[in-house]
Scaffold this active site. Structure first.
Site, PDB file in Angstrom:
ATOM      1  N   HIS A  62       0.854  -1.303  -0.055  1.00 46.67           N
ATOM      2  CA  HIS A  62      -0.041   0.010  -0.074  1.00 46.67           C
ATOM      3  C   HIS A  62       0.758   1.282  -0.082  1.00 46.67           C
ATOM      4  O   HIS A  62       1.624   1.489  -1.035  1.00 46.67           O
ATOM      5  CB  HIS A  62      -1.047  -0.012   1.031  1.00 46.67           C
ATOM      6  CG  HIS A  62      -2.122   0.916   1.335  1.00 46.67           C
ATOM      7  ND1 HIS A  62      -2.479   1.708   0.127  1.00 46.67           N
ATOM      8  CD2 HIS A  62      -2.917   1.041   2.252  1.00 46.67           C
ATOM      9  CE1 HIS A  62      -3.267   2.291   0.518  1.00 46.67           C
ATOM     10  NE2 HIS A  62      -4.050   2.173   1.635  1.00 46.67           N
TER      11      HIS A  62
ATOM     12  N   HIS B  71      -1.926  -1.939 -10.047  1.00 47.68           N
ATOM     13  CA  HIS B  71      -2.967  -1.340  -9.285  1.00 47.68           C
ATOM     14  C   HIS B  71      -4.006  -2.305  -9.324  1.00 47.68           C
ATOM     15  O   HIS B  71      -4.619  -2.732 -10.260  1.00 47.68           O
ATOM     16  CB  HIS B  71      -3.269  -0.008  -9.684  1.00 47.68           C
ATOM     17  CG  HIS B  71      -3.779   0.774  -8.497  1.00 47.68           C
ATOM     18  ND1 HIS B  71      -5.346   0.741  -8.248  1.00 47.68           N
ATOM     19  CD2 HIS B  71      -3.191   1.643  -7.619  1.00 47.68           C
ATOM     20  CE1 HIS B  71      -5.485   1.590  -7.127  1.00 47.68           C
ATOM     21  NE2 HIS B  71      -4.366   2.168  -6.852  1.00 47.68           N
TER      22      HIS B  71
ATOM     23  N   ASP C  28       3.021   5.780  -6.760  1.00 50.30           N
ATOM     24  CA  ASP C  28       4.361   5.483  -5.727  1.00 50.30           C
ATOM     25  C   ASP C  28       5.500   5.353  -6.683  1.00 50.30           C
ATOM     26  O   ASP C  28       6.526   5.603  -6.042  1.00 50.30           O
ATOM     27  CB  ASP C  28       4.141   4.279  -4.873  1.00 50.30           C
ATOM     28  CG  ASP C  28       2.967   4.227  -4.076  1.00 50.30           C
ATOM     29  OD1 ASP C  28       3.174   5.443  -3.358  1.00 50.30           O
ATOM     30  OD2 ASP C  28       2.296   3.612  -3.771  1.00 50.30           O
TER      31      ASP C  28
END
Ligand SMILES: CC(C)(COP(=O)(O)OP(=O)(O)OC[C@H]1O[C@@H](n2cnc3c(N)ncnc32)[C@H](O)[C@@H]1OP(=O)(O)O)[C@@H](O)C(=O)NCCC(=O)NCCS
Length: 437
Positions: free
Chosen positions: A268, A307, A363
């Site tokens: 996460h 994702h 990210d």
């Protein structure tokens, strides 16, 4: 009222059922009427990891993962990132509408006047080891605020909720900055109420002996944009935890700490820290093809790629790439960017990644900017938690106000032993199930 229905025929009984469909969704509890007899519990749906289960109705964030669309309260993320400040977006997410000028002024003033930490909370932070992970410190300190504000337990009082929401949004940058300075052995810096939310955060991070901290406007704007991009992301792992813990009517401080704990995992919010480690491991651009081969052979994952929801380019990654260029104009180019760009280029042309619709996520580039701004990887997830606190609180408040919500309590399919009799200790074989060790 919907007139659409899903027809189901139970082959065990030949009975037909029409389950109402609303927005393409059936209610899982409607399945319970499908039974073989009065003793039968009824049909359940089995959905490990919530791959196809909506756990709530929400008006906060909209994502179309196939098209790469993200909107807060209907506004495209690109417009908000370009035109708003983070606190303006925070107001939108919490209240549902963009603020007027006077509403924004009051809101900014309110948040600014909740940035101080109780001195005892500061002492609490001082008790951590010098090498404590900042995220562990952040989670524990947010939870500890629950002891400072016991009235926060009164979660059904809208005024109490309003105050805790302001406190949390105001205080998370202070806690985050203290976790950072703690690791460096520097004294904690008190908030400066004359500065904007992001400038003040930078002040608490980086001010040394100068009487007034002056943030570089390009860098504070880039950080503000990063905060906007991370503010909410509908029912992700940590938002789901926020709602689940909040559904027991626990106070918002412990709920936020639980959500932050969920965020800390490498799948996460911890992913950007892992991206930097991965780029270090790759070392140079020419090692990229071999690294990709290794991933395809099943050795690990390409961190910052893939994702659960986006099966297209994550719109936040695109904005972050742009923000990175603005940061590099001031800080100089982070050499890791070249490795990241090469990874992206090769991965996006590779059958393995194309077939699985794996694209860079938020990210992938955020860590590179954070590093250029002077942060060490272990603080990256804390930087994510600051803006996400806004999203968690909006999700929490929406859950509490939703008359359909109750304490979150999933069902299970029991796969253990049927009833068996107690075995005296001298007769036990000592064989434990593998997972239990
Ligand atoms: C984000 C993530 C947890 C989503 O997981 P998910 O929705 O459960 O997707 P799955 O794990 O089912 O992946 C589907 C397939 O793609 C592969 N895959 C997913 N992400 C991958 C990655 N980053 N690198 C290589 N392969 C990946 C899986 O191995 C699986 O392959 P298979 O069908 O051959 O078994 C996952 O993509 C991941 O671990 N990414 C890296 C961590 C990361 O960047 N997290 C930040 C999210 S914002």
């Amino acid at each position: 009222m919907t007139t659409e229905a899903l027809n189901i025929v139970d082959q065990r009984t030949n009975v037909a059922y029409a389950l109402p469909l609303n927005k393409g969704t059936i209610r899982a509890t409607d399945l319970r009427q499908i039974k073989t007899g009065p003793e039968d519990f009824g049909v359940m749906s089995y959905d490990p990891a919530f791959l196809n289960t909506a756990s709530c109705q929400s008006a906060i964030t909209f994502i179309d993962g196939d098209k790469g669309i993200l909107r807060y309260r209907g506004y495209p993320i690109e417009q908000l990132a370009e035109k708003c400040t983070f606190l303006e977006v925070a107001y939108l997410i919490i209240h549902g509408e963009l603020p007027t000028e006077s509403q924004l002024k009051t809101w900014v003033d309110d948040i600014t006047h909740h940035t101080m930490l109780h001195e005892k909370t500061k002492e609490f932070l001082q008790g951590f080891n010098h090498d404590a992970h900042p995220m562990g410190m952040f989670i524990s300190t947010v939870a500890a605020l629950s002891t400072v504000y016991p009235e926060a337990r009164n979660v059904h009082d809208p005024e109490v909720r309003k105050l805790q929401i302001r406190r949390l949004i105001g205080k998370v940058p202070t806690i985050a900055a203290y976790t950072y300075r703690h690791g460096l052995g520097y004294p904690y810096i008190y908030p400066d109420n004359e500065l904007s939310y992001t400038e003040n955060f930078m002040n608490m991070l980086w001010r040394m002996v100068e009487p007034k901290y002056r943030a570089n406007p390009a860098l504070s704007r880039a950080l503000d944009i990063l905060f906007i991009l991370h503010a909410d992301h509908e029912q992700n792992c940590s938002a789901n935890v926020m709602r689940a813990v909040g559904s027991s009517q626990a106070d918002p401080f412990v709920c936020t700490a639980a959500a932050a704990a969920a965020l800390s995992g490498p799948l996460h919010g911890g992913a950007n820290e892992e991206v930097l480690k991965m780029l270090d491991e790759i070392g140079t651009k020419d090692h990229v093809p071999a690294y990709i081969q290794q991933i395809k052979a099943g050795h690990g994952k390409l961190m910052g790629f893939g994702h659960r929801i986006y099966k297209n380019y994550d719109p936040r990654a695109r904005i972050i790439k742009w923000a990175a260029d603005q940061v590099f104009l001031t800080t100089g180019r982070n050499p890791k960017l070249d490795i990241a760009l090469e990874l992206e280029r090769i991965a996006l042309e590779d059958e393995y990644f194309i077939k699985r619709k794996l694209y860079p996520n938020v990210d992938f580039y955020s860590g590179i900017i954070y590093q250029a701004l002077g942060f060490k990887p272990d603080i990256f997830t804390v930087l994510f938690a600051i803006p996400r606190t806004v999203g968690w609180l909006a999700q929490w408040q929406e859950m509490l106000q939703d008359p359909e919500q109750k304490i979150a309590r999933p069902r299970q399919i029991y796969t253990g032993y049927p009833e068996r009799n107690y075995v005296p200790i001298e007769k036990r074989t000592g064989q434990a199930l593998a997972a239990g060790g």
